[in-house]
Design a protein around this motif. Sequence first.
Motif, PDB file in Angstrom:
ATOM      1  N   PHE A 242       0.815  -1.209   0.000  1.00 50.55           N
ATOM      2  CA  PHE A 242       0.000   0.000   0.000  1.00 50.55           C
ATOM      3  C   PHE A 242       0.853   1.264   0.000  1.00 50.55           C
ATOM      4  N   LYS A 243       1.880   1.300   0.842  1.00 52.25           N
ATOM      5  CA  LYS A 243       2.723   2.487   0.961  1.00 52.25           C
ATOM      6  C   LYS A 243       3.389   2.880  -0.359  1.00 52.25           C
ATOM      7  N   PRO A 244       4.127   1.974  -1.028  1.00 52.21           N
ATOM      8  CA  PRO A 244       4.756   2.387  -2.293  1.00 52.21           C
ATOM      9  C   PRO A 244       3.759   2.747  -3.388  1.00 52.21           C
ATOM     10  N   VAL A 245       2.563   2.162  -3.342  1.00 50.67           N
ATOM     11  CA  VAL A 245       1.572   2.501  -4.359  1.00 50.67           C
ATOM     12  C   VAL A 245       1.002   3.900  -4.127  1.00 50.67           C
ATOM     13  N   VAL A 246       0.619   4.222  -2.879  1.00 46.77           N
ATOM     14  CA  VAL A 246       0.046   5.561  -2.651  1.00 46.77           C
ATOM     15  C   VAL A 246       1.105   6.652  -2.784  1.00 46.77           C
ATOM     16  N   GLU A 247       2.378   6.282  -2.660  1.00 54.66           N
ATOM     17  CA  GLU A 247       3.438   7.270  -2.889  1.00 54.66           C
ATOM     18  C   GLU A 247       3.407   7.791  -4.325  1.00 54.66           C
ATOM     19  N   LYS A 248       2.844   6.995  -5.236  1.00 57.46           N
ATOM     20  CA  LYS A 248       2.712   7.444  -6.629  1.00 57.46           C
ATOM     21  C   LYS A 248       1.737   8.616  -6.750  1.00 57.46           C
ATOM     22  N   PHE A 249       0.838   8.761  -5.773  1.00 55.71           N
ATOM     23  CA  PHE A 249      -0.076   9.906  -5.741  1.00 55.71           C
ATOM     24  C   PHE A 249       0.602  11.146  -5.144  1.00 55.71           C
ATOM     25  N   GLY A 250       1.836  10.978  -4.638  1.00 58.26           N
ATOM     26  CA  GLY A 250       2.531  12.071  -3.976  1.00 58.26           C
ATOM     27  C   GLY A 250       2.482  12.001  -2.466  1.00 58.26           C
ATOM     28  N   VAL A 251       1.934  10.898  -1.932  1.00 54.55           N
ATOM     29  CA  VAL A 251       1.805  10.712  -0.487  1.00 54.55           C
ATOM     30  C   VAL A 251       3.143  10.299   0.113  1.00 54.55           C
ATOM     31  N   HIS A 252       3.463  10.865   1.284  1.00 52.14           N
ATOM     32  CA  HIS A 252       4.673  10.468   2.008  1.00 52.14           C
ATOM     33  C   HIS A 252       4.314  10.202   3.469  1.00 52.14           C
ATOM     34  N   PHE A 253       4.528   8.945   3.887  1.00 50.95           N
ATOM     35  CA  PHE A 253       4.324   8.635   5.302  1.00 50.95           C
ATOM     36  C   PHE A 253       5.277   7.520   5.724  1.00 50.95           C
ATOM     37  N   ASP A 254       5.646   7.532   6.996  1.00 55.21           N
ATOM     38  CA  ASP A 254       6.492   6.501   7.582  1.00 55.21           C
ATOM     39  C   ASP A 254       5.655   5.685   8.558  1.00 55.21           C
ATOM     40  N   CYS A 255       5.977   4.407   8.664  1.00 52.30           N
ATOM     41  CA  CYS A 255       5.211   3.507   9.527  1.00 52.30           C
ATOM     42  C   CYS A 255       6.169   2.703  10.404  1.00 52.30           C
ATOM     43  N   ASP A 256       6.108   2.930  11.702  1.00 50.48           N
ATOM     44  CA  ASP A 256       6.972   2.252  12.671  1.00 50.48           C
ATOM     45  C   ASP A 256       6.140   1.227  13.442  1.00 50.48           C
ATOM     46  N   ILE A 257       6.424  -0.056  13.202  1.00 50.61           N
ATOM     47  CA  ILE A 257       5.694  -1.125  13.895  1.00 50.61           C
ATOM     48  C   ILE A 257       6.370  -1.361  15.245  1.00 50.61           C
ATOM     49  N   ARG A 258       5.821  -0.792  16.298  1.00 46.77           N
ATOM     50  CA  ARG A 258       6.439  -0.914  17.625  1.00 46.77           C
ATOM     51  C   ARG A 258       6.089  -2.228  18.311  1.00 46.77           C
ATOM     52  N   MET A 259       4.875  -2.712  18.069  1.00 46.01           N
ATOM     53  CA  MET A 259       4.434  -3.957  18.674  1.00 46.01           C
ATOM     54  C   MET A 259       3.361  -4.579  17.792  1.00 46.01           C
ATOM     55  N   ARG A 260       3.494  -5.874  17.531  1.00 47.44           N
ATOM     56  CA  ARG A 260       2.454  -6.568  16.784  1.00 47.44           C
ATOM     57  C   ARG A 260       1.404  -7.091  17.756  1.00 47.44           C
ATOM     58  N   GLY A 261       0.149  -7.043  17.326  1.00 45.09           N
ATOM     59  CA  GLY A 261      -0.939  -7.510  18.173  1.00 45.09           C
ATOM     60  C   GLY A 261      -1.864  -8.437  17.403  1.00 45.09           C
ATOM     61  N   TYR A 262      -2.312  -9.508  18.073  1.00 43.31           N
ATOM     62  CA  TYR A 262      -3.104 -10.544  17.417  1.00 43.31           C
ATOM     63  C   TYR A 262      -4.451 -10.737  18.113  1.00 43.31           C
ATOM     64  N   TYR A 263      -5.338 -11.390  17.399  1.00 41.43           N
ATOM     65  CA  TYR A 263      -6.657 -11.724  17.939  1.00 41.43           C
ATOM     66  C   TYR A 263      -6.480 -12.695  19.112  1.00 41.43           C
ATOM     67  N   PRO A 264      -7.236 -12.598  20.197  1.00 39.04           N
ATOM     68  CA  PRO A 264      -8.371 -11.692  20.399  1.00 39.04           C
ATOM     69  C   PRO A 264      -8.048 -10.414  21.178  1.00 39.04           C
ATOM     70  N   LYS A 265      -6.810 -10.296  21.696  1.00 39.14           N
ATOM     71  CA  LYS A 265      -6.522  -9.181  22.600  1.00 39.14           C
ATOM     72  C   LYS A 265      -5.987  -7.938  21.911  1.00 39.14           C
ATOM     73  N   GLY A 266      -5.421  -8.099  20.723  1.00 42.95           N
ATOM     74  CA  GLY A 266      -4.814  -6.928  20.080  1.00 42.95           C
ATOM     75  C   GLY A 266      -3.514  -6.577  20.757  1.00 42.95           C
ATOM     76  N   GLY A 267      -3.392  -5.348  21.211  1.00 46.18           N
ATOM     77  CA  GLY A 267      -2.177  -4.931  21.908  1.00 46.18           C
ATOM     78  C   GLY A 267      -1.078  -4.447  20.995  1.00 46.18           C
ATOM     79  N   GLY A 268      -1.336  -4.383  19.692  1.00 45.33           N
ATOM     80  CA  GLY A 268      -0.333  -3.882  18.766  1.00 45.33           C
ATOM     81  C   GLY A 268      -0.240  -2.365  18.792  1.00 45.33           C
ATOM     82  N   GLU A 269       0.918  -1.843  18.429  1.00 44.72           N
ATOM     83  CA  GLU A 269       1.124  -0.394  18.352  1.00 44.72           C
ATOM     84  C   GLU A 269       1.893  -0.043  17.088  1.00 44.72           C
ATOM     85  N   VAL A 270       1.349   0.889  16.343  1.00 44.19           N
ATOM     86  CA  VAL A 270       1.979   1.377  15.124  1.00 44.19           C
ATOM     87  C   VAL A 270       1.985   2.895  15.170  1.00 44.19           C
ATOM     88  N   VAL A 271       3.121   3.483  14.850  1.00 47.26           N
ATOM     89  CA  VAL A 271       3.220   4.948  14.792  1.00 47.26           C
ATOM     90  C   VAL A 271       3.420   5.362  13.341  1.00 47.26           C
TER      91      VAL A 271
END
Length: 343
Positions: free
Chosen positions: A140-169
Motif C-alpha cells: 500500500f505504501k509504495p503505491v500511494v506514494e505514486k499519488f505524492g503521499v509520504h508517510f512513515d510507519c513504525d511497527i512498535r508492537m504486533r498484536g493478534y486476535y483476540p486481545k490486540g495490543g499492537g502499536e503502530v506509529v
Amino acid sequence: MDSAAVEIDGSVMEGGGQILRVSAALSCITGSAIKIIKIRAGRSTPGLRPQHLTGLQLLSDLCSGSLQGASIGSTDISLTPGKVRSGNHTADTQTAGSVCLLLQAALPCALYADAASQLLLKGGTNAEMAPQIDYTVKVFKPVVEKFGVHFDCDIRMRGYYPKGGGEVVVTAQPLKELQPVSMTDRGNITKIHGRAFVAGVLPFKLAKDMSAAAVRTIRKEIKELYINIQAVQEKEKAYGNGNGIISSLIGPGEAAAAVRMMMIVMMSLTLLPPPQLIIFMALAKGTSRIRTGAVTLHTQTAIHIAEQLTQAKFTITKSEDELSSGVTYIIECQGSGVVNPNL
C-alpha cells in the motif's frame, strides 16, 4: 445537525464499515457535514463496533469536528468537520480491531493538515478480514506514494486476535494536492519475497513448515524465479499468539502486486485491490487509471460514496489481459482535484 448535511445510507451495496471510513474521511477533507444512517446494516451485528467507533473518534479529532450519536451499537451518527489539524493523535481500539483500517481512514485526512501529523494506532496489526500491517508497509505504501503521499510507519508492537495490543506509529506529511496515477501495466514478476511468522507460544517449526510449503506451492506454478520466504519467530515486539504468511511479487511494472499465499498461484490477480485507492483517485487532480481483476462490491461501494461526496467521476471498462487468460478491468477516475487549504 446542520440541515445541509449530506445523508449517507450505510445499508447500501456492501453495507459495511467501509462506508463509514470513506464517507467520514471525505467529510473531514472536503468540509461537508454528513449524517450516516443504517450503519453496517448489511452485517450480522449492525451498528458501530469498537474499531468503528475508534476510527470515527480519530477522524473527528483530526478535523476538529463535532461527532454526535457515536457509541457502541449506534446505527446513526452525525459529523460536522472543522479544520484539519496536524500534531499528535492517538486511537486505541482496546481490541484486536485493525490498525490498518484506522490508518486507511485517517491517512487521507492527515495529508490535508498544515504540517506533519503523528498517529499512534493501537489494536490488531495482523487481523483477519483486514489488510495486514506488512501489506500496508510493503504494498500500500509504495503505491500511494505514486499519488505524492509520504508517510512513515513504525511497527512498535504486533498484536493478534483476540486481545490486540499492537502499536503502530505513522508519521504523515501534508501535501498541496494529490497527483493522478496510471497503473495499467502489470509487468513481469521477477522475485517473490515474504515472511512466514509465528508469535507467542507457537513453535518456530510452524513458521519453517509454512515457508517450505509456500515455496513448494509457488514452484509448481513458476519454475524459474527467485523466491525468499523467510521464517520468523517474533518475540519482544509481539503481543499474544499468532501466525501467518505474507508474500510480495516484485516486478518492473508500474506497480508491485501483493497477495496472500493462497492467492499467489491464481496469477490472474493484478495490481492492488482497488477499494483502498478509490479515495485517492477521487481526490487527485487529473485522470487516474488502474488495472484490476474482478470489480468487487467493496470497490463499487467505495466508488459510490466517493462520487456522492466529491465531484469525481468513475468509469469501469472491461479489458482483455494479454498476460493471463482472465479478464481484467480498467478503473478510470476524473479526480475532483481537492486542494489543501491549510498550505
